[in-house]
Write a protein that holds these residues in place. Structure first.
Motif, mmCIF file in Angstrom:
data_model
loop_
_atom_site.group_PDB
_atom_site.id
_atom_site.type_symbol
_atom_site.label_atom_id
_atom_site.label_comp_id
_atom_site.label_asym_id
_atom_site.label_seq_id
_atom_site.Cartn_x
_atom_site.Cartn_y
_atom_site.Cartn_z
ATOM 1 N N ARG A 169 0.833 -1.212 0.000
ATOM 2 C CA ARG A 169 0.000 0.000 0.000
ATOM 3 C C ARG A 169 0.863 1.257 0.000
ATOM 4 O O ARG A 169 0.537 2.246 -0.666
ATOM 5 C CB ARG A 169 -0.921 -0.002 1.216
ATOM 6 N N VAL A 170 1.959 1.232 0.745
ATOM 7 C CA VAL A 170 2.853 2.392 0.775
ATOM 8 C C VAL A 170 3.420 2.667 -0.612
ATOM 9 O O VAL A 170 3.531 3.825 -1.038
ATOM 10 C CB VAL A 170 3.989 2.164 1.792
ATOM 11 N N ALA A 171 3.768 1.599 -1.339
ATOM 12 C CA ALA A 171 4.321 1.769 -2.683
ATOM 13 C C ALA A 171 3.319 2.412 -3.632
ATOM 14 O O ALA A 171 3.712 3.042 -4.626
ATOM 15 C CB ALA A 171 4.766 0.417 -3.238
ATOM 16 N N LEU A 172 2.035 2.269 -3.332
ATOM 17 C CA LEU A 172 1.009 2.871 -4.185
ATOM 18 C C LEU A 172 0.876 4.373 -3.971
ATOM 19 O O LEU A 172 0.130 5.038 -4.693
ATOM 20 C CB LEU A 172 -0.344 2.193 -3.917
ATOM 21 N N LEU A 173 1.603 4.909 -2.995
ATOM 22 C CA LEU A 173 1.560 6.355 -2.764
ATOM 23 C C LEU A 173 2.066 7.125 -3.979
ATOM 24 O O LEU A 173 1.503 8.162 -4.342
ATOM 25 C CB LEU A 173 2.396 6.708 -1.529
ATOM 26 N N ALA A 174 3.123 6.619 -4.608
ATOM 27 C CA ALA A 174 3.723 7.331 -5.740
ATOM 28 C C ALA A 174 2.736 7.545 -6.890
ATOM 29 O O ALA A 174 2.559 8.681 -7.354
ATOM 30 C CB ALA A 174 4.972 6.599 -6.221
ATOM 31 N N PRO A 175 2.072 6.493 -7.389
ATOM 32 C CA PRO A 175 1.106 6.747 -8.469
ATOM 33 C C PRO A 175 -0.059 7.630 -8.043
ATOM 34 O O PRO A 175 -0.569 8.413 -8.850
ATOM 35 C CB PRO A 175 0.627 5.340 -8.861
ATOM 36 N N VAL A 176 -0.472 7.525 -6.782
ATOM 37 C CA VAL A 176 -1.562 8.382 -6.304
ATOM 38 C C VAL A 176 -1.137 9.846 -6.337
ATOM 39 O O VAL A 176 -1.914 10.727 -6.722
ATOM 40 C CB VAL A 176 -1.991 7.968 -4.885
ATOM 41 N N LEU A 177 0.106 10.129 -5.953
ATOM 42 C CA LEU A 177 0.605 11.501 -5.959
ATOM 43 C C LEU A 177 0.683 12.080 -7.371
ATOM 44 O O LEU A 177 0.652 13.303 -7.548
ATOM 45 C CB LEU A 177 1.984 11.561 -5.311
ATOM 46 N N LEU A 178 0.800 11.221 -8.353
ATOM 47 C CA LEU A 178 0.834 11.686 -9.736
ATOM 48 C C LEU A 178 -0.566 11.784 -10.339
ATOM 49 O O LEU A 178 -0.870 12.723 -11.075
ATOM 50 C CB LEU A 178 1.693 10.741 -10.584
ATOM 51 N N VAL A 179 -1.424 10.831 -10.011
ATOM 52 C CA VAL A 179 -2.740 10.754 -10.649
ATOM 53 C C VAL A 179 -3.717 11.775 -10.069
ATOM 54 O O VAL A 179 -4.432 12.456 -10.816
ATOM 55 C CB VAL A 179 -3.310 9.324 -10.521
ATOM 56 N N VAL A 180 -3.772 11.895 -8.737
ATOM 57 C CA VAL A 180 -4.776 12.773 -8.118
ATOM 58 C C VAL A 180 -4.600 14.236 -8.531
ATOM 59 O O VAL A 180 -5.574 14.881 -8.947
ATOM 60 C CB VAL A 180 -4.759 12.619 -6.583
ATOM 61 N N PRO A 181 -3.390 14.823 -8.452
ATOM 62 C CA PRO A 181 -3.255 16.208 -8.925
ATOM 63 C C PRO A 181 -3.603 16.367 -10.405
ATOM 64 O O PRO A 181 -4.183 17.382 -10.804
ATOM 65 C CB PRO A 181 -1.774 16.529 -8.676
ATOM 66 N N PHE A 182 -3.254 15.358 -11.206
ATOM 67 C CA PHE A 182 -3.601 15.420 -12.629
ATOM 68 C C PHE A 182 -5.111 15.448 -12.822
ATOM 69 O O PHE A 182 -5.648 16.234 -13.617
ATOM 70 C CB PHE A 182 -3.005 14.222 -13.369
ATOM 71 N N LEU A 183 -5.837 14.600 -12.086
ATOM 72 C CA LEU A 183 -7.297 14.569 -12.200
ATOM 73 C C LEU A 183 -7.917 15.878 -11.719
ATOM 74 O O LEU A 183 -8.882 16.373 -12.316
ATOM 75 C CB LEU A 183 -7.856 13.392 -11.397
ATOM 76 N N PHE A 184 -7.371 16.446 -10.655
ATOM 77 C CA PHE A 184 -7.886 17.723 -10.159
ATOM 78 C C PHE A 184 -7.670 18.829 -11.190
ATOM 79 O O PHE A 184 -8.561 19.644 -11.443
ATOM 80 C CB PHE A 184 -7.205 18.085 -8.838
ATOM 81 N N ASP A 185 -6.480 18.862 -11.791
ATOM 82 C CA ASP A 185 -6.198 19.876 -12.807
ATOM 83 C C ASP A 185 -7.070 19.671 -14.041
ATOM 84 O O ASP A 185 -7.535 20.632 -14.658
ATOM 85 C CB ASP A 185 -4.718 19.832 -13.201
ATOM 86 N N TRP A 186 -7.281 18.417 -14.394
ATOM 87 C CA TRP A 186 -8.143 18.112 -15.543
ATOM 88 C C TRP A 186 -9.571 18.568 -15.279
ATOM 89 O O TRP A 186 -10.229 19.145 -16.152
ATOM 90 C CB TRP A 186 -8.096 16.618 -15.824
ATOM 91 N N ALA A 187 -10.060 18.316 -14.058
ATOM 92 C CA ALA A 187 -11.412 18.754 -13.703
ATOM 93 C C ALA A 187 -11.511 20.273 -13.716
ATOM 94 O O ALA A 187 -12.519 20.841 -14.162
ATOM 95 C CB ALA A 187 -11.793 18.204 -12.330
#
Length: 285
Positions: A137-155
């Protein structure tokens, strides 16, 4: 890692994705939280507690108050789970073997410290499996840090375009009426989109994981780096607290705590059902 297997990895990915999505929807639509606070609370539950909150807060460039509120929810419910899980297991209320209980703890508890503390209260085997599962689960932090800001900016970009189209219709009508009356109208300047923020520390996080997977670093170096990471995290928490107004914290934190309580119930019960179903099928035997 072999004890957890592909099914364990899929379980962790499912926990992270589902809790982030549910937390965002429940927080924004039911408890009326803004999207940043909702996703910060959800990230603390879904990934790795305070570290995930602080990292995502930096990636989103959110306010320190929101980060402090989210961290406080992580601390409260993380400690609750750390004490409740071993107690329920010791009372015989959990139909799991030590291995299965370790998977359950690693897939649902918030902080790495929570997992270590609860796992050691069960058995050495349970603690090891819990820590391995938690590290996924900790390793999944990296993709979340990249995907969530991208989705927010896209929205944000979609919202800007939508509002621009609506205002464009009104502007065209105004231009037509101005031309009819002989007046000139300046053309509207195009709005610049928000620049995508790339959390480079997330990239370094992945690099370190890869290096540690293939290079045997000296134990003394690892212990030193661990100490420095704890020290830096403690300093970040202190700095966070110094920037938060206590009265404003009390006014703003109610909805976040209700969201955290709901997410704790969902991840605890949902994780239990998932691990129990997988154990019946024959996984984590």
């Amino acid at each position: 890692m072999q004890s957890v297997g592909v099914v364990g990895v899929a379980l962790c990915v499912g926990v992270v994705v589902v809790m982030l999505a549910l937390g965002f929807v429940i927080g924004t639509r039911i408890f009326g939280l803004d999207r940043e606070l909702a996703i910060l609370v959800s990230a603390g539950c879904a990934i790795c507690g305070a570290a995930a909150v602080l990292a995502l807060e930096s990636a989103l460039r959110s306010s320190t108050l929101k980060g402090a509120i989210a961290v406080s929810t992580v601390v409260v419910f993380g400690l609750l789970g750390m004490f409740a899980y071993p107690l329920l297991y010791g009372l015989g209320l959990m139909p799991f073997t030590p291995l299965q209980e370790g998977v359950y703890m690693g897939a649902t508890l918030y902080e790495v410290a929570n997992v270590v503390g609860a796992g050691n209260a069960i058995s050495t085997e349970g603690a090891n499996i819990a820590l391995i599962t938690k590290m996924i689960r900790v390793a999944l932090l990296a993709p979340v840090l990249l995907v969530v800001p991208f989705l927010f900016d896209w929205a944000d970009a979609r919202r800007t375009e939508s509002s621009g189209e609506k205002s464009g219709g009104a502007e065209s009508k105004r231009v037509d009426s101005s031309l009819d009356s002989g007046r000139s109208v300046d053309s509207a300047a195009p709005k610049s989109r928000k620049k995508l923020y790339i959390p480079y520390f997330a990239i370094w996080f992945v690099v370190v994981i890869c290096l540690h997977s293939y290079i045997d670093f000296p134990p003394a170096l690892i212990d030193c780096v661990k100490f420095l990471s704890v020290l830096c995290l403690s300093m970040a928490m202190c700095a966070l607290g110094l920037q938060v107004d206590y009265k404003q914290f009390l006014r703003s934190g109610g909805g976040a705590f209700w969201l955290a309580a709901v997410l704790f119930a969902i991840v605890s019960i949902g994780g239990f059902l998932a691990v129990y179903a997988l154990s019946i099928i024959g996984f984590f035997a």
